[in-house]
Write a protein that holds these residues in place. Sequence first.
Motif, PDB file in Angstrom:
ATOM      1  N   LYS A  30     -12.903   4.332   5.879  1.00  0.00           N
ATOM      2  CA  LYS A  30     -13.893   5.070   6.656  1.00  0.00           C
ATOM      3  C   LYS A  30     -14.364   4.232   7.818  1.00  0.00           C
ATOM      4  CE  LYS A  30     -15.710   7.990   2.954  1.00  0.00           C
ATOM      5  NZ  LYS A  30     -16.948   8.419   2.235  1.00  0.00           N
ATOM      6  N   ARG A  31     -14.515   4.880   8.970  1.00  0.00           N
ATOM      7  CA  ARG A  31     -15.032   4.171  10.129  1.00  0.00           C
ATOM      8  C   ARG A  31     -16.474   3.739   9.872  1.00  0.00           C
ATOM      9  NH1 ARG A  31     -11.943   4.567  14.621  1.00  0.00           N
ATOM     10  NH2 ARG A  31     -10.325   6.172  14.645  1.00  0.00           N
ATOM     11  N   GLY A  32     -16.814   2.584  10.420  1.00  0.00           N
ATOM     12  CA  GLY A  32     -18.175   2.099  10.265  1.00  0.00           C
ATOM     13  C   GLY A  32     -18.277   0.655  10.679  1.00  0.00           C
ATOM     14  N   ILE A  33     -19.446   0.113  10.526  1.00  0.00           N
ATOM     15  CA  ILE A  33     -19.678  -1.301  10.819  1.00  0.00           C
ATOM     16  C   ILE A  33     -19.810  -2.015   9.484  1.00  0.00           C
ATOM     17  CG2 ILE A  33     -21.221  -2.962  11.878  1.00  0.00           C
ATOM     18  CD1 ILE A  33     -22.002  -0.762  13.863  1.00  0.00           C
ATOM     19  N   TYR A  34     -18.987  -3.011   9.280  1.00  0.00           N
ATOM     20  CA  TYR A  34     -18.912  -3.653   7.978  1.00  0.00           C
ATOM     21  C   TYR A  34     -18.953  -5.169   8.109  1.00  0.00           C
ATOM     22  CZ  TYR A  34     -16.956   0.913   6.723  1.00  0.00           C
ATOM     23  OH  TYR A  34     -16.752   2.252   6.542  1.00  0.00           O
ATOM     24  N   ASN A  35     -19.470  -5.793   7.077  1.00  0.00           N
ATOM     25  CA  ASN A  35     -19.231  -7.212   6.894  1.00  0.00           C
ATOM     26  C   ASN A  35     -17.911  -7.302   6.154  1.00  0.00           C
ATOM     27  OD1 ASN A  35     -19.025  -9.836   5.973  1.00  0.00           O
ATOM     28  ND2 ASN A  35     -21.223 -10.054   5.629  1.00  0.00           N
ATOM     29  N   LEU A  36     -16.859  -7.642   6.866  1.00  0.00           N
ATOM     30  CA  LEU A  36     -15.512  -7.479   6.339  1.00  0.00           C
ATOM     31  C   LEU A  36     -15.153  -8.458   5.235  1.00  0.00           C
ATOM     32  CD1 LEU A  36     -13.604  -6.704   9.628  1.00  0.00           C
ATOM     33  CD2 LEU A  36     -14.266  -5.107   7.826  1.00  0.00           C
ATOM     34  N   LEU A  37     -15.967  -9.444   4.985  1.00  0.00           N
ATOM     35  CA  LEU A  37     -15.689 -10.382   3.897  1.00  0.00           C
ATOM     36  C   LEU A  37     -16.615 -10.166   2.714  1.00  0.00           C
ATOM     37  CD1 LEU A  37     -14.935 -13.615   5.953  1.00  0.00           C
ATOM     38  CD2 LEU A  37     -13.311 -11.990   4.948  1.00  0.00           C
ATOM     39  N   ALA A  48       0.840  -1.197   0.000  1.00  0.00           N
ATOM     40  CA  ALA A  48       0.000   0.000   0.000  1.00  0.00           C
ATOM     41  C   ALA A  48       0.872   1.243   0.000  1.00  0.00           C
ATOM     42  CB  ALA A  48      -0.919   0.002   1.213  1.00  0.00           C
ATOM     43  N   SER A  49       0.438   2.242  -0.748  1.00  0.00           N
ATOM     44  CA  SER A  49       1.154   3.512  -0.768  1.00  0.00           C
ATOM     45  C   SER A  49       0.135   4.645  -0.793  1.00  0.00           C
ATOM     46  CB  SER A  49       2.096   3.589  -1.968  1.00  0.00           C
ATOM     47  OG  SER A  49       1.363   3.488  -3.176  1.00  0.00           O
ATOM     48  N   GLY A  50       0.630   5.855  -0.592  1.00  0.00           N
ATOM     49  CA  GLY A  50      -0.267   7.002  -0.538  1.00  0.00           C
ATOM     50  C   GLY A  50      -0.724   7.255   0.890  1.00  0.00           C
ATOM     51  N   ALA A  51      -2.004   7.499   1.064  1.00  0.00           N
ATOM     52  CA  ALA A  51      -2.563   7.838   2.374  1.00  0.00           C
ATOM     53  C   ALA A  51      -2.795   6.606   3.231  1.00  0.00           C
ATOM     54  CB  ALA A  51      -3.862   8.616   2.199  1.00  0.00           C
ATOM     55  N   THR A  52      -1.724   5.860   3.495  1.00  0.00           N
ATOM     56  CA  THR A  52      -1.851   4.592   4.226  1.00  0.00           C
ATOM     57  C   THR A  52      -2.314   4.810   5.662  1.00  0.00           C
ATOM     58  OG1 THR A  52       0.495   4.650   4.756  1.00  0.00           O
ATOM     59  CG2 THR A  52      -0.146   3.432   2.787  1.00  0.00           C
ATOM     60  N   TYR A  53      -2.100   5.996   6.208  1.00  0.00           N
ATOM     61  CA  TYR A  53      -2.526   6.287   7.575  1.00  0.00           C
ATOM     62  C   TYR A  53      -4.041   6.192   7.730  1.00  0.00           C
ATOM     63  CZ  TYR A  53      -3.631  10.710   5.358  1.00  0.00           C
ATOM     64  OH  TYR A  53      -4.135  11.658   4.516  1.00  0.00           O
ATOM     65  N   SER A  54      -4.757   6.302   6.608  1.00  0.00           N
ATOM     66  CA  SER A  54      -6.211   6.311   6.650  1.00  0.00           C
ATOM     67  C   SER A  54      -6.827   4.917   6.605  1.00  0.00           C
ATOM     68  CB  SER A  54      -6.759   7.130   5.474  1.00  0.00           C
ATOM     69  OG  SER A  54      -6.436   6.514   4.242  1.00  0.00           O
ATOM     70  N   ILE A  55      -6.014   3.900   6.365  1.00  0.00           N
ATOM     71  CA  ILE A  55      -6.550   2.539   6.213  1.00  0.00           C
ATOM     72  C   ILE A  55      -6.982   1.990   7.568  1.00  0.00           C
ATOM     73  CG2 ILE A  55      -6.040   0.179   5.532  1.00  0.00           C
ATOM     74  CD1 ILE A  55      -3.974   1.333   3.573  1.00  0.00           C
ATOM     75  N   ILE A  56      -8.212   1.486   7.611  1.00  0.00           N
ATOM     76  CA  ILE A  56      -8.738   0.885   8.837  1.00  0.00           C
ATOM     77  C   ILE A  56      -8.787  -0.639   8.722  1.00  0.00           C
ATOM     78  CG2 ILE A  56     -10.714   0.787  10.399  1.00  0.00           C
ATOM     79  CD1 ILE A  56     -11.386   3.627   9.520  1.00  0.00           C
TER      80      ILE A  56
END
Length: 126
Positions: free
Chosen positions: A101-108, A24-32
């Motif tokens: 983005k923060r949230g509730i996800y079905n991660l698969l 990953a490159s770029g705004a990697t700090y934003s990855i949740i």
Amino acid sequence: QVQLVESGGGSVQAGGALTLSCAASGATYSIIYMAWFRQSPGKEREGVAAFGTRSGGTYYADSARGRFTISQDNAKTTLYLQMNSLKPEDTAMYYCATIEKRGIYNLLTPAAYNNWGQGTQVTVSS
């Protein structure tokens, strides 16, 4: 913006192993969350494993649990998928994806992810 580049795919015989990488490159700090998905011809894209970059939590599809291991490097810029005991049905294009983005996800579920790499092909022969 986050850019993703997958690598490590290839051809192996059943029972073999491969390790995929996603840089990953770029705004990697934003990855949740980061995850691996796969898609074979004529089939829908399916989740394989997901990783919480801030929690360290891991999530696996039933097809991957016990054979695959998802992990991340200390810099939190590379995601790995160690795949052992590979089967012909694991043959697919494997994609890396991220949620920023923060949230509730079905991660698969693919719809949860907003950013995708180009994929790396894995072929397992019997």
